[in-house]
Design a protein around this motif. Structure first.
Motif, PDB file in Angstrom:
ATOM      1  N   GLY A  46      -7.570   4.568  -6.017  1.00 24.62           N
ATOM      2  CA  GLY A  46      -6.667   4.401  -5.869  1.00 24.62           C
ATOM      3  C   GLY A  46      -5.642   5.673  -5.736  1.00 24.62           C
ATOM      4  O   GLY A  46      -4.670   5.741  -5.192  1.00 24.62           O
TER       5      GLY A  46
ATOM      6  N   TYR B 283      -2.241   2.162  -8.710  1.00 25.51           N
ATOM      7  CA  TYR B 283      -3.250   2.517  -8.826  1.00 25.51           C
ATOM      8  C   TYR B 283      -4.266   1.767  -7.984  1.00 25.51           C
ATOM      9  O   TYR B 283      -5.253   1.491  -7.180  1.00 25.51           O
ATOM     10  CB  TYR B 283      -3.823   4.073  -9.126  1.00 25.51           C
ATOM     11  CG  TYR B 283      -2.742   5.163  -9.075  1.00 25.51           C
ATOM     12  CD1 TYR B 283      -3.176   5.377  -7.634  1.00 25.51           C
ATOM     13  CD2 TYR B 283      -2.967   5.830 -10.578  1.00 25.51           C
ATOM     14  CE1 TYR B 283      -1.932   6.805  -7.554  1.00 25.51           C
ATOM     15  CE2 TYR B 283      -1.876   7.274  -9.996  1.00 25.51           C
ATOM     16  CZ  TYR B 283      -1.026   7.015  -8.631  1.00 25.51           C
ATOM     17  OH  TYR B 283      -0.999   8.845  -8.948  1.00 25.51           O
ATOM     18  N   THR B 284      -4.447   0.903  -9.220  1.00 26.58           N
ATOM     19  CA  THR B 284      -5.183  -0.059  -8.652  1.00 26.58           C
ATOM     20  C   THR B 284      -5.339  -0.744  -7.572  1.00 26.58           C
ATOM     21  O   THR B 284      -6.322  -1.518  -6.895  1.00 26.58           O
ATOM     22  CB  THR B 284      -5.422  -1.179 -10.136  1.00 26.58           C
ATOM     23  OG1 THR B 284      -6.352  -0.226 -11.024  1.00 26.58           O
ATOM     24  CG2 THR B 284      -7.076  -1.522 -10.176  1.00 26.58           C
ATOM     25  N   GLN B 285      -4.807  -1.757  -7.406  1.00 28.26           N
ATOM     26  CA  GLN B 285      -3.904  -2.090  -6.450  1.00 28.26           C
ATOM     27  C   GLN B 285      -4.351  -1.968  -5.327  1.00 28.26           C
ATOM     28  O   GLN B 285      -4.342  -2.161  -4.402  1.00 28.26           O
ATOM     29  CB  GLN B 285      -1.954  -2.889  -6.385  1.00 28.26           C
ATOM     30  CG  GLN B 285      -2.325  -3.866  -7.223  1.00 28.26           C
ATOM     31  CD  GLN B 285      -0.757  -3.593  -8.025  1.00 28.26           C
ATOM     32  OE1 GLN B 285       0.423  -4.026  -7.066  1.00 28.26           O
ATOM     33  NE2 GLN B 285      -0.224  -5.537  -9.222  1.00 28.26           N
ATOM     34  N   ILE B 286      -3.704  -0.429  -5.597  1.00 29.59           N
ATOM     35  CA  ILE B 286      -3.859   0.672  -3.547  1.00 29.59           C
ATOM     36  C   ILE B 286      -5.647   0.374  -3.639  1.00 29.59           C
ATOM     37  O   ILE B 286      -6.689   0.145  -2.660  1.00 29.59           O
ATOM     38  CB  ILE B 286      -3.438   1.948  -4.191  1.00 29.59           C
ATOM     39  CG1 ILE B 286      -2.405   1.818  -4.070  1.00 29.59           C
ATOM     40  CG2 ILE B 286      -4.083   2.349  -2.895  1.00 29.59           C
ATOM     41  CD1 ILE B 286      -1.217   3.356  -4.557  1.00 29.59           C
ATOM     42  N   ALA B 287      -6.288   0.469  -4.403  1.00 27.95           N
ATOM     43  CA  ALA B 287      -7.847   0.650  -4.157  1.00 27.95           C
ATOM     44  C   ALA B 287      -8.429  -0.959  -3.684  1.00 27.95           C
ATOM     45  O   ALA B 287      -9.062  -1.218  -3.367  1.00 27.95           O
ATOM     46  CB  ALA B 287      -8.111   1.152  -5.780  1.00 27.95           C
TER      47      ALA B 287
ATOM     48  N   SER C 185       2.169   3.609  -3.765  1.00 28.16           N
ATOM     49  CA  SER C 185       1.148   5.018  -3.202  1.00 28.16           C
ATOM     50  C   SER C 185       2.408   5.924  -3.163  1.00 28.16           C
ATOM     51  O   SER C 185       1.941   6.866  -4.450  1.00 28.16           O
ATOM     52  CB  SER C 185       0.879   4.699  -2.013  1.00 28.16           C
ATOM     53  OG  SER C 185      -0.151   4.585  -1.661  1.00 28.16           O
TER      54      SER C 185
ATOM     55  N   LEU D  36       1.171  -1.295   0.363  1.00 31.98           N
ATOM     56  CA  LEU D  36       0.340   0.014  -0.073  1.00 31.98           C
ATOM     57  C   LEU D  36       0.669   1.730   0.030  1.00 31.98           C
ATOM     58  O   LEU D  36       0.810   2.307  -0.805  1.00 31.98           O
ATOM     59  CB  LEU D  36      -0.633  -0.119   1.035  1.00 31.98           C
ATOM     60  CG  LEU D  36      -1.368   1.334   1.097  1.00 31.98           C
ATOM     61  CD1 LEU D  36      -2.702   1.476  -0.322  1.00 31.98           C
ATOM     62  CD2 LEU D  36      -2.712   1.261   2.550  1.00 31.98           C
TER      63      LEU D  36
END
Length: 499
Positions: free
Chosen positions: A434, A377-381, A325, A321
């Motif tokens: 994200g 960003y997709t992985q963060i979301a 980021s 995360l």
């Protein structure tokens, strides 16, 4: 060359003086930046200061792999040359630190000695022609033959292709049934040895970052067993630890670069007279420069945070995360800062020999390599959405106000964050989500350095600009309409036929 805990400023100053000498007194950096690679004597002038000592453990004669020192070196380099900083970033995060943490003790000494005494360099080979971000399906494989490992495959887009002496090569074990193991292993290779030499098939004509050679490599090497890295648990977790630590060092490369964009833009606007005053009299220009200052503030906060959480004594495999980021947001801010610097510089900025024009081209691939920003960003979301679902919390503010990485920052953005994200979110909205999360995490970093005495005006402006960004992203997130690709777009779309 054991480090003195108090001599970092002196060490960095010697390095800066070396850059000043080779880039300004002996040569013109604006012309050098247009050429592929750097002449050997220029590298020698830079490497004589032994900059990579920052990533060599003390017991091997280095400065100790202290994150603060590594980031300080990267920032000093990127103020003058982003490609130079990336060169050091590759060596530090993708070779020296993994070797320091995971290599067998008997192979460390000769390698570190070569870096300190012979100006050697090293890199990492993961990406393959058919498998970019899909690293877990790589086809490079290894087998044990006569007590050694034979590694074969193809790798490309490795920075320092044909230039590095040492490589970390990622491969999967060939199983008896003809399949490849799911796990990933890493092997150290030495290009000076015939059986470990990696053949360069071709060099790419990369757009920007001219100092760094990229290309296509054929791997067909035989290495002794002690040149295999030893993971703490699995090879995949070791790879994540390496990549996440690398992403947490992107703010070091961003730091000097963004500061340079800010200094150049502010100097130009102070000295460019328009009518009865300079460019700074214009409100829009004030806003543009405040955006670069916000990037500077966020990057400073990221460096402070990274210095505390990404040392090689820690395992950051599970810290996707924060790592994602940092990497995604700072590289977006690097590109934005370069674009703004060029915009206020006018026509002069639109030259590859100008620091802003060159900065746009050189910073652009940072948004792509080591995981494209859209993917990150997709992985963060996804990380946040899964945790919200697990806690049965649908309201974004309610969750983030109790989440460790955002609990301090969330109350500053309650109005913007107070909504339900819903189910079955499209990927484009996941990317926006994200970005919101990454900006909120960075806002918490800014609050942390404000408490440590960082410039209050800069932090206030940073939070203001972050609020504008989050409000914009939230407005996009709440819209139901979306455009899709029209595959047969040529039908009835020729304007000249409308008469």
């Amino acid at each position: 060359m054991n480090r003195n805990d108090n001599d970092l400023p002196e060490f960095i100053d010697r390095f800066k003086q070396a850059l000043k000498k080779v880039f300004y007194e002996q040569h013109d950096i604006n012309q050098l930046s247009l050429e592929r690679g750097l002449p050997p004597h220029i590298w020698e002038g830079i490497m004589d200061t032994v900059p990579l000592a920052v990533a060599v453990p003390k017991e091997y004669g280095g400065r100790g792999c202290v994150v603060k020192e590594c980031l300080s070196l990267l920032a000093a380099a990127s103020y003058e040359s982003l490609p130079l900083s990336l060169t050091f970033g590759i060596n530090i995060a993708l070779f020296l630190e993994p070797v320091a943490k995971y290599a067998n003790d008997e192979v460390k000494g000769p390698i570190f000695r070569d870096f300190l005494e012979k100006q050697c360099m090293g890199g990492l080979m993961i990406t393959e022609p058919d498998f970019g971000s899909d690293a877990l399906n790589m086809k490079t494989f290894y087998q044990e033959i006569d007590g050694k490992y034979v590694v074969k495959g193809r790798k490309h887009w490795q920075g320092l292709t044909g230039q590095a002496t040492y490589w970390l090569v990622a491969a999967r074990k060939a199983l008896e049934n003809g399949e490849l193991a799911r796990d990933v292993d890493f092997f150290i290779t030495d290009n000076e040895l015939p059986h470990q030499h990696i053949k360069v098939e071709s060099l790419y004509s990369n757009l920007g970052l001219y100092m760094i050679p990229y290309g296509l490599n054929t791997v067909d090497v035989t290495v002794p067993k002690n040149q295999q890295l030893k993971p703490e648990s699995t090879g995949i977790k070791m790879m994540l630890d390496i990549l996440h630590r690398s992403r947490m060092q992107f703010p070091g490369m961003g730091m000097g670069f963004i500061k340079r964009m800010l200094d150049e833009a502010q100097f130009h606007c102070e000295n460019r007279i328009v009518g009865t005053g300079n460019l700074l009299k214009l409100d829009a220009v004030q806003h543009q420069l405040s955006r670069i200052q916000t990037a500077y503030t966020i990057c400073s906060a990221m460096c402070y945070r990274s210095s505390h959480i990404s040392g090689i004594g820690l395992n950051v495999a599970a810290e996707g995360l924060e790592a994602n980021s940092m990497k995604a947001l700072i590289t977006d801010l690097m590109q934005e800062s370069a674009q703004l610097c060029l915009q206020v510089s006018g026509a002069n900025g639109y030259k590859i020999s100008h620091i802003a024009g060159r900065g746009i081209v050189d910073s652009r691939p940072f948004q792509i390599f080591e995981g494209s920003n859209e993917m990150l960003y997709t992985q963060i979301a996804e990380i946040i959405a899964k945790q919200m679902k697990r806690q049965k919390e649908a309201n974004l503010f309610n969750f983030l106000s109790q989440f460790k990485q955002t609990e301090r920052a969330a109350p500053h953005f309650k109005k913007e964050l107070n909504f339900v994200i819903g189910d079955n979110i499209t990927q484009r909205k996941m990317i926006d989500l994200g970005k919101i999360i990454a900006k909120l995490i960075s806002a918490q970093y800014v609050l942390d350095i404000r408490d440590k005495g960082f410039n209050k005006e800069l932090t206030v402006n940073s939070l203001h600009n972050t609020r504008l960004d989050i409000a914009h992203l939230v407005s996009n997130f709440s819209l139901d309409t979306r455009a899709t690709l029209v595959k047969e777009y040529k039908e009835n779309s020729e304007w000249s036929g409308m008469f």
